[in-house]
Design a protein around this motif. Sequence first.
Motif, PDB file in Angstrom:
ATOM      1  N   SER A 219      56.386 -26.584  38.417  1.00 23.92           N
ATOM      2  CA  SER A 219      55.020 -27.894  37.592  1.00 23.92           C
ATOM      3  C   SER A 219      53.893 -27.326  38.172  1.00 23.92           C
ATOM      4  O   SER A 219      52.993 -28.147  37.010  1.00 23.92           O
ATOM      5  CB  SER A 219      55.610 -29.070  38.400  1.00 23.92           C
ATOM      6  N   GLU A 220      53.716 -26.598  38.876  1.00 23.56           N
ATOM      7  CA  GLU A 220      52.158 -26.630  39.384  1.00 23.56           C
ATOM      8  C   GLU A 220      52.032 -25.109  38.112  1.00 23.56           C
ATOM      9  O   GLU A 220      51.263 -24.972  38.020  1.00 23.56           O
ATOM     10  CB  GLU A 220      52.654 -25.678  40.664  1.00 23.56           C
ATOM     11  N   ALA A 221      53.285 -24.232  38.004  1.00 22.44           N
ATOM     12  CA  ALA A 221      53.016 -23.704  37.270  1.00 22.44           C
ATOM     13  C   ALA A 221      52.240 -23.865  36.037  1.00 22.44           C
ATOM     14  O   ALA A 221      51.466 -23.126  35.110  1.00 22.44           O
ATOM     15  CB  ALA A 221      53.573 -21.873  37.445  1.00 22.44           C
ATOM     16  N   ARG A 222      53.518 -25.261  35.434  1.00 13.10           N
ATOM     17  CA  ARG A 222      52.736 -25.270  34.181  1.00 13.10           C
ATOM     18  C   ARG A 222      51.442 -26.180  33.879  1.00 13.10           C
ATOM     19  O   ARG A 222      50.844 -26.389  33.120  1.00 13.10           O
ATOM     20  CB  ARG A 222      53.924 -26.773  33.824  1.00 13.10           C
ATOM     21  N   GLY A 223      51.191 -27.049  35.177  1.00 10.69           N
ATOM     22  CA  GLY A 223      50.177 -27.536  35.755  1.00 10.69           C
ATOM     23  C   GLY A 223      48.663 -26.558  34.905  1.00 10.69           C
ATOM     24  O   GLY A 223      47.904 -26.920  34.629  1.00 10.69           O
ATOM     25  N   LEU A 224      49.125 -25.479  36.058  1.00 14.26           N
ATOM     26  CA  LEU A 224      48.426 -24.412  35.854  1.00 14.26           C
ATOM     27  C   LEU A 224      47.805 -23.524  34.233  1.00 14.26           C
ATOM     28  O   LEU A 224      46.316 -23.587  33.851  1.00 14.26           O
ATOM     29  CB  LEU A 224      48.301 -22.414  36.499  1.00 14.26           C
ATOM     30  N   LEU A 225      48.618 -23.452  33.514  1.00 14.11           N
ATOM     31  CA  LEU A 225      48.812 -23.157  32.062  1.00 14.11           C
ATOM     32  C   LEU A 225      48.099 -24.133  31.373  1.00 14.11           C
ATOM     33  O   LEU A 225      46.983 -23.735  30.130  1.00 14.11           O
ATOM     34  CB  LEU A 225      50.356 -22.782  31.629  1.00 14.11           C
ATOM     35  N   ALA A 226      48.394 -25.848  31.733  1.00 11.67           N
ATOM     36  CA  ALA A 226      47.471 -26.859  31.059  1.00 11.67           C
ATOM     37  C   ALA A 226      46.243 -27.147  31.328  1.00 11.67           C
ATOM     38  O   ALA A 226      45.433 -27.632  30.157  1.00 11.67           O
ATOM     39  CB  ALA A 226      48.248 -27.985  31.453  1.00 11.67           C
ATOM     40  N   ARG A 227      45.929 -25.984  32.553  1.00 13.91           N
ATOM     41  CA  ARG A 227      44.612 -26.903  32.307  1.00 13.91           C
ATOM     42  C   ARG A 227      43.639 -25.828  32.264  1.00 13.91           C
ATOM     43  O   ARG A 227      42.701 -25.933  31.466  1.00 13.91           O
ATOM     44  CB  ARG A 227      44.171 -26.364  33.887  1.00 13.91           C
ATOM     45  N   ARG A 228      44.822 -24.428  31.622  1.00  7.75           N
ATOM     46  CA  ARG A 228      43.372 -23.468  30.984  1.00  7.75           C
ATOM     47  C   ARG A 228      44.170 -23.384  29.099  1.00  7.75           C
ATOM     48  O   ARG A 228      42.806 -23.244  28.924  1.00  7.75           O
ATOM     49  CB  ARG A 228      44.441 -22.013  32.188  1.00  7.75           C
ATOM     50  N   LEU A 229      45.467 -24.264  29.079  1.00 10.27           N
ATOM     51  CA  LEU A 229      44.584 -23.767  27.566  1.00 10.27           C
ATOM     52  C   LEU A 229      45.060 -25.281  27.191  1.00 10.27           C
ATOM     53  O   LEU A 229      45.225 -25.468  26.122  1.00 10.27           O
ATOM     54  CB  LEU A 229      47.024 -22.896  27.819  1.00 10.27           C
ATOM     55  N   GLY A 230      45.263 -26.080  27.558  1.00  6.27           N
ATOM     56  CA  GLY A 230      45.150 -27.550  27.189  1.00  6.27           C
ATOM     57  C   GLY A 230      46.910 -28.533  27.228  1.00  6.27           C
ATOM     58  O   GLY A 230      47.366 -27.679  27.018  1.00  6.27           O
ATOM     59  N   GLN A 231      46.730 -29.741  27.081  1.00  5.74           N
ATOM     60  CA  GLN A 231      47.897 -30.206  27.408  1.00  5.74           C
ATOM     61  C   GLN A 231      48.739 -30.444  26.097  1.00  5.74           C
ATOM     62  O   GLN A 231      49.754 -30.250  26.598  1.00  5.74           O
ATOM     63  CB  GLN A 231      48.201 -32.090  27.434  1.00  5.74           C
ATOM     64  N   GLU A 232      48.166 -30.284  25.316  1.00  7.84           N
ATOM     65  CA  GLU A 232      48.052 -30.707  23.732  1.00  7.84           C
ATOM     66  C   GLU A 232      49.575 -29.263  23.542  1.00  7.84           C
ATOM     67  O   GLU A 232      50.227 -29.233  22.974  1.00  7.84           O
ATOM     68  CB  GLU A 232      47.294 -30.721  22.965  1.00  7.84           C
ATOM     69  N   ARG A 233      48.611 -27.943  23.566  1.00 12.08           N
ATOM     70  CA  ARG A 233      49.378 -26.536  23.307  1.00 12.08           C
ATOM     71  C   ARG A 233      50.498 -26.558  23.798  1.00 12.08           C
ATOM     72  O   ARG A 233      51.461 -25.749  23.296  1.00 12.08           O
ATOM     73  CB  ARG A 233      47.737 -25.894  23.743  1.00 12.08           C
ATOM     74  N   ILE A 234      50.225 -27.352  25.228  1.00 13.40           N
ATOM     75  CA  ILE A 234      51.321 -26.466  26.329  1.00 13.40           C
ATOM     76  C   ILE A 234      52.561 -27.342  25.646  1.00 13.40           C
ATOM     77  O   ILE A 234      53.982 -27.569  25.767  1.00 13.40           O
ATOM     78  CB  ILE A 234      51.278 -27.177  27.957  1.00 13.40           C
ATOM     79  N   GLU A 235      52.654 -28.918  25.255  1.00 15.61           N
ATOM     80  CA  GLU A 235      53.906 -29.601  25.307  1.00 15.61           C
ATOM     81  C   GLU A 235      53.733 -29.651  23.320  1.00 15.61           C
ATOM     82  O   GLU A 235      55.535 -29.707  22.867  1.00 15.61           O
ATOM     83  CB  GLU A 235      52.977 -31.361  25.316  1.00 15.61           C
ATOM     84  N   ARG A 236      53.568 -28.712  23.070  1.00 13.38           N
ATOM     85  CA  ARG A 236      53.731 -28.768  21.612  1.00 13.38           C
ATOM     86  C   ARG A 236      54.981 -27.328  21.235  1.00 13.38           C
ATOM     87  O   ARG A 236      55.524 -26.719  21.086  1.00 13.38           O
ATOM     88  CB  ARG A 236      52.562 -27.611  20.642  1.00 13.38           C
ATOM     89  N   GLU A 237      54.502 -26.200  22.505  1.00 11.15           N
ATOM     90  CA  GLU A 237      55.646 -25.299  22.737  1.00 11.15           C
ATOM     91  C   GLU A 237      56.111 -25.304  24.072  1.00 11.15           C
ATOM     92  O   GLU A 237      55.703 -24.373  24.581  1.00 11.15           O
ATOM     93  CB  GLU A 237      54.753 -24.159  21.911  1.00 11.15           C
ATOM     94  N   GLU A 238      56.730 -26.402  24.605  1.00 10.34           N
ATOM     95  CA  GLU A 238      57.149 -26.670  26.020  1.00 10.34           C
ATOM     96  C   GLU A 238      58.769 -25.232  25.900  1.00 10.34           C
ATOM     97  O   GLU A 238      58.189 -24.691  26.902  1.00 10.34           O
ATOM     98  CB  GLU A 238      58.159 -28.088  25.621  1.00 10.34           C
ATOM     99  N   ASP A 239      59.255 -24.991  25.053  1.00 11.62           N
ATOM    100  CA  ASP A 239      60.795 -23.491  25.178  1.00 11.62           C
ATOM    101  C   ASP A 239      59.668 -22.603  25.849  1.00 11.62           C
ATOM    102  O   ASP A 239      60.194 -21.725  26.523  1.00 11.62           O
ATOM    103  CB  ASP A 239      61.507 -23.898  24.441  1.00 11.62           C
ATOM    104  N   ALA A 240      58.637 -22.141  25.236  1.00  8.02           N
ATOM    105  CA  ALA A 240      57.869 -20.532  25.328  1.00  8.02           C
ATOM    106  C   ALA A 240      57.161 -20.737  26.438  1.00  8.02           C
ATOM    107  O   ALA A 240      56.968 -19.840  27.141  1.00  8.02           O
ATOM    108  CB  ALA A 240      56.905 -20.764  23.831  1.00  8.02           C
ATOM    109  N   THR A 241      56.459 -22.307  26.690  1.00  8.89           N
ATOM    110  CA  THR A 241      55.523 -22.167  27.588  1.00  8.89           C
ATOM    111  C   THR A 241      56.853 -22.023  29.431  1.00  8.89           C
ATOM    112  O   THR A 241      56.333 -21.299  30.436  1.00  8.89           O
ATOM    113  CB  THR A 241      55.188 -23.675  28.491  1.00  8.89           C
ATOM    114  N   ALA A 242      57.768 -22.846  29.817  1.00  9.59           N
ATOM    115  CA  ALA A 242      58.491 -22.278  30.330  1.00  9.59           C
ATOM    116  C   ALA A 242      59.442 -21.039  30.589  1.00  9.59           C
ATOM    117  O   ALA A 242      59.124 -20.246  31.560  1.00  9.59           O
ATOM    118  CB  ALA A 242      59.790 -23.656  29.813  1.00  9.59           C
ATOM    119  N   GLU A 243      59.622 -20.274  29.017  1.00  7.34           N
ATOM    120  CA  GLU A 243      60.019 -19.133  29.051  1.00  7.34           C
ATOM    121  C   GLU A 243      58.924 -17.835  29.623  1.00  7.34           C
ATOM    122  O   GLU A 243      59.078 -16.881  30.855  1.00  7.34           O
ATOM    123  CB  GLU A 243      60.436 -17.837  28.327  1.00  7.34           C
ATOM    124  N   ILE A 244      57.457 -18.352  29.500  1.00  8.57           N
ATOM    125  CA  ILE A 244      56.160 -17.157  29.839  1.00  8.57           C
ATOM    126  C   ILE A 244      56.129 -17.663  31.644  1.00  8.57           C
ATOM    127  O   ILE A 244      55.977 -16.968  32.488  1.00  8.57           O
ATOM    128  CB  ILE A 244      54.987 -18.728  29.225  1.00  8.57           C
TER     129      ILE A 244
END
Length: 944
Positions: free
Chosen positions: A451-476
Amino acid sequence: MRFQILGPVRVWQGTSDVRLGPPKQRTLLALLLAHAGQPVPLHGIVDALWHEDPPATAVNVIHRHVAALRKMLEPGLSSGTASNRLVRVSGGYALLTASDELDLLQFRTLREDAHRLAQQGDRVKAVELLVEALDLWRGPAASGIPPEVRALPVFTAIDDEHVVAVKDAAAYVPTAGAALTERVLVTLRQAASHHPFDEALQARLIEVLAAAGRQAEALETYQVVRARIADEIGLEPGPELREAQRGALGQSHRPQPAAPTTSTAEPAPVGTGAANQVYPAQLPRDLGAFTGRGAELDRLDSLVPAPSEPAQAVVLSGMAGVGKTTLAVHWANRLAPHFPDGQVYVDLRGFHLSGAAMSTAEALRALLDAFGVPVGDIPAALPAQATTYRSLLAGRRVLVVLDNARDSEQVRPLLPAPHGCLAVVTSRHQLQGLMAVEGAHSVTLSPLEKSEARGLLARRLGQERIEREEDATAEIINLCERLPLALAIVSARAALNPGYPLAAIADELRTSHGSLDAFTGEPPLADARCVFSWSYRALTPEAARLFRLLALHPGPDCSVAAAASLTATRPRQVRPQLTELVRAHLLFENEPGRFSSHSLLRAYAAELVDELDTPGDITATTTRVLDHYLHSAHAAETVLAPHRERITLRRPAVHTLPERFPDQRTAADWFDRERPVLLTAVEQDSRRGDGIFSWQLAAVLELYLDRNGRWQQQRTVQTTAITAAQRGGNLLGQAHGHRALGFALSRLAQWEGADEHLQRALQLFEELGDAHGQARVHRYGAFVANQHGRHADALDHYRLAQEFYRSAGHLNGEASVHNEVGWTYLLMGEYGKAIDECSRSLAIHQETGDPNGEAAAWDSLGVTHHRLGHHERALSSFRHALELYRRIRDSYLEADTLVHIADTRLAMGRADSAGRTLRQALGILEHIDHPAAEGVRTKLLEID
């Protein structure tokens, strides 16, 4: 009572620092001080403290904070009595202060007076007042309160006043004299660095530099500013900058007028306050996208000492790339307001790839420098530096961040002792010694939670972009193994390309064979190739080639000359390529002219070399860079000891650029600076090459390592060299290695091994018919014999050494043996023979112009006269030796002679003088980290 808002918010009651309470209470106080006695409406306070969505109880909370502030500011105020400080006026509150109580009001008064004097024509006095005003600043106004509050116009306007005052001082300073100009330049440079796009401010800097006679620096500053504006904004400089450049071009180098004699007061040190104290604020910038680590931050917050509590040390440990430094810097920035007397930061380089960690002495010097101690006032001896550091912090509340610590011993002398101070240490090791001895607290970091790793990506890339590609985010996140460094690199790539699908990045990471897996190991041997390639592909072909070839460089950092040898170019041709790599963050300029890179980048560069460069090119490059260091070291040793016998080298490879040394100081400094590189080069050639460079470089390093007491390193280097020479079947290399190793082992009192290696060296030199080699082996054998009291055996060795030197026509070698024979007679108590032999040595060395040998003979004569009780003659001889050793920059033998002088002064009953001389010797030995320092410490204890 005194108030400070120009920097961290502080309040003093007399000389005591007042605790300001929780963050919102501190923020309210800052808001009231910023308005300087003017009312602040209640709705303005609510908006500032909560920014948006204030709670229904906001007004009640403000009233409680007001009551607490009143109690803090007026301790004797009884309940129900009206306050004379924090008063309720017209729907809000005002904090009433006298003009001499609040630094902001003092600053404004000084500015107004300066402006009036300037209008009257007294610009010198105007500059003096502006400098006094600028000295009140400790950083951005109300630093330490929440950023969203700091962004309010009332605070940014105060910061703007600072910039205007700097510009005014710069405008008046050309007529103010050199001393005031230098003081204004310091502040002007700082302001210009914080406001890089303020063209008026940059123009003032250029004008003052030119007026001070620094035309070249002024024009260089203009070019830097012009390039920055073009790169970042895409514009050309405005009229003020262009006019400043024209003025610099036309400025003559006439001397500046002296300051008028009407003012004789010495200027206060720059950056100091009324108490002449410096308040450093060195913390690196906090990461705007920091996220997570909630549990760790709660734990860390619980460890902060109160002002009355003993100092604390906290160790943040964990694997490479786990975010130790990021967390330490974030937490330290949060804590900064609680440590108003200073926040300092030192990178100890404990886990540099080469192992070239910062010494404790170097770190102490950095800390003392941060608090404004002049270089000339910093003691040479490590214990004295530590004492000065502790004394400096007495009664102060300071935060010290010690990043990348190697071990407990490196850190222990750097820990602050006064109550209320805090040290934050980061290390890949747990530093159990600090916990056991110093009572340090330990916080171990693991990879982020998902959850913290996901939060780091969301802070840097924007929550909308992360939510749009949840599977790719999880793989990264999985491919990065939740490691902060890897996630930061990937998110930077994605942020720079907002239209690039995260699925494509995940696919690129997946198809690169899991290169990010390397972040889980320590030390890292590979890296995220696909990520580093994004920077590599943007390089010019010349810079890309240099980046690859730097992987073949043996050491922790690389000079411009070594880089030129790597690339078979000239220094002026390789400098632009180095600059390009620095700008691309693929290289770091640690100090002027010396460059290094992260170990992961070196691993990536090594892979590129194997992939893109031919074996022939790799061999030629390796040969050039090793030749560069071998021939440079040979030249440096020749300058340091011109009359010593040495090996003969073949010519360096074509396009190799060895260093040249005009004097002994330059040569010694080069050895000190390049030692980690040279040691690594010996090991690298032994492991990968034919071994010739390995044993030759080891032979050249022998004298330097011995004189500087680096006997353990000598043992390692010479053992490596012997192995390399044996593998290549090189008898001469084996002979030199065995001889040097035998002598190193004798220095370490490992007598059996010393005898064995010296015997083997003698056999090999005999087989080779090398008279010089045999002579030096016999001299080393005599040293070992004297150490065991076998003086007759020593004299036999010296007789044979004399014969070999005589047969080889080496007059200086014979002279050195005469001195060593004299020393042997001294040990035997035959002082007349000792004087005869040492005098003969002295005469020959003076005739041949060998200052090294002459100094040694003078020192031996001094010790002999000391034994005879001829103390004045002994001191006279020692002075001759000391002058020569200082001239040739032989630090160890300078210290050795100082010890002999102290012994003689002690024998004459001059204990105070002897103690001062011993402390001088100890400072030198500690500076070069020589083992002999321990014996000098013992002597000092006996005197004291």
